[in-house]
Write an enzyme that holds these catalytic residues in place. Sequence first.
Site, PDB file in Angstrom:
ATOM      1  CG  ASN A 169      -1.746   1.219   1.367  1.00 44.19           C
ATOM      2  OD1 ASN A 169      -1.780   2.061   0.459  1.00 44.19           O
ATOM      3  ND2 ASN A 169      -2.444   1.360   2.485  1.00 44.19           N
ATOM      4  CE  LYS A 186      -0.194   3.182   4.762  1.00 41.36           C
ATOM      5  NZ  LYS A 186      -0.043   3.258   6.189  1.00 41.36           N
ATOM      6  CG  HIS A 205      -5.835   1.968   5.261  1.00 38.47           C
ATOM      7  ND1 HIS A 205      -5.367   2.880   6.178  1.00 38.47           N
ATOM      8  CD2 HIS A 205      -4.843   1.057   5.084  1.00 38.47           C
ATOM      9  CE1 HIS A 205      -4.137   2.535   6.532  1.00 38.47           C
ATOM     10  NE2 HIS A 205      -3.799   1.441   5.881  1.00 38.47           N
ATOM     11  CD  GLU A 211      -2.830   5.438   6.836  1.00 36.22           C
ATOM     12  OE1 GLU A 211      -2.840   5.465   5.589  1.00 36.22           O
ATOM     13  OE2 GLU A 211      -1.902   4.916   7.494  1.00 36.22           O
ATOM     14  CD  GLU A 245      -3.533  -2.378   7.308  1.00 33.88           C
ATOM     15  OE1 GLU A 245      -2.415  -2.623   6.841  1.00 33.88           O
ATOM     16  OE2 GLU A 245      -4.167  -1.349   7.063  1.00 33.88           O
ATOM     17  N   GLY A 293       2.600   2.275  10.950  1.00 27.27           N
ATOM     18  CA  GLY A 293       3.574   3.361  10.828  1.00 27.27           C
ATOM     19  C   GLY A 293       4.266   3.719  12.128  1.00 27.27           C
ATOM     20  CB  SER A 353       5.271  -1.866  12.055  1.00 24.81           C
ATOM     21  OG  SER A 353       4.886  -0.534  12.342  1.00 24.81           O
TER      22      SER A 353
END
Length: 253
Positions: free
Chosen positions: A9, A11, A95, A97, A167, A173, A213
């Site tokens: 991904n 992003k 996702h 985010e 996730e 991250g 991660s």
Amino acid sequence: MRKPIIAGNWKMNKAAAEATLLANGIKRDLFDVGNVEIVLCPPFTSLSLVGDVIQDTPISLGAQNMHWEKEGAFTGELSAAMLKEAGCKYVIIGHSERRAYFGETNESVNKKVKAALREGLVPIVCVGEKLEDRESGKAFDVVSEHVEKGLEGLGESEAVKIVIAYEPVWAIGTGKTASAAQAEEIHKFIRELLSKKYGKKTSESICIQYGGSVKPDNIKELMTEIDIDGALVGGASLKEESFVAMVKEVSEL
Ligand code: 13P
């Protein structure tokens, strides 16, 4: 046996020149890896470019989001058919985010999953708890709600076509990966939920990726867990060397 899926991904990274370079490198290094499904998810403007690079290879293209409507006045959005036309096989949906910054809800995730399936795209449905959920003992409740509501109304014949990505938000991250045991605990729980909804056979055919991660030095440990069937990788998918190393680790398992 479920074929592992390793998806990058990207992003909001990799505009045209960099995306082409990275895709070419990955293609050169991984064109003959047959036992791992490799997916690249560049930003929208690089989809067609990356699609051209990986055309006629086993590497697949994925998008990072889509709208559930077929067409219309939805400024800034793209439909499933548009993604299909650009060469996508996969689309990431829900996702964390997008949930955190763009108002994505379980309801919008559900509409998008159904629209993706209607168009023949494979939705990678993201689920996962925040740090405060985990600390207050609600991780299972949150994941259960994401799965139940995200997949609401899907029949067994549709469920077999999806991918789920667990996730945990606290691991994205942050460099803080869930331990293999922590991840497996939730993956097993998700598979049990799927089994209750769709039966054991179907639940065992659905790929459940882990994300948060993931790096070359921890992917092997995660992937040896029975219910972890691949990875959705952010940061470590942005460099040819680390992405290739992860795919090779998995292909040798
Ligand atoms: P990182 O691998 O950078 O933690 O990101 C994970 C992720 O969000 C993949 O979708």
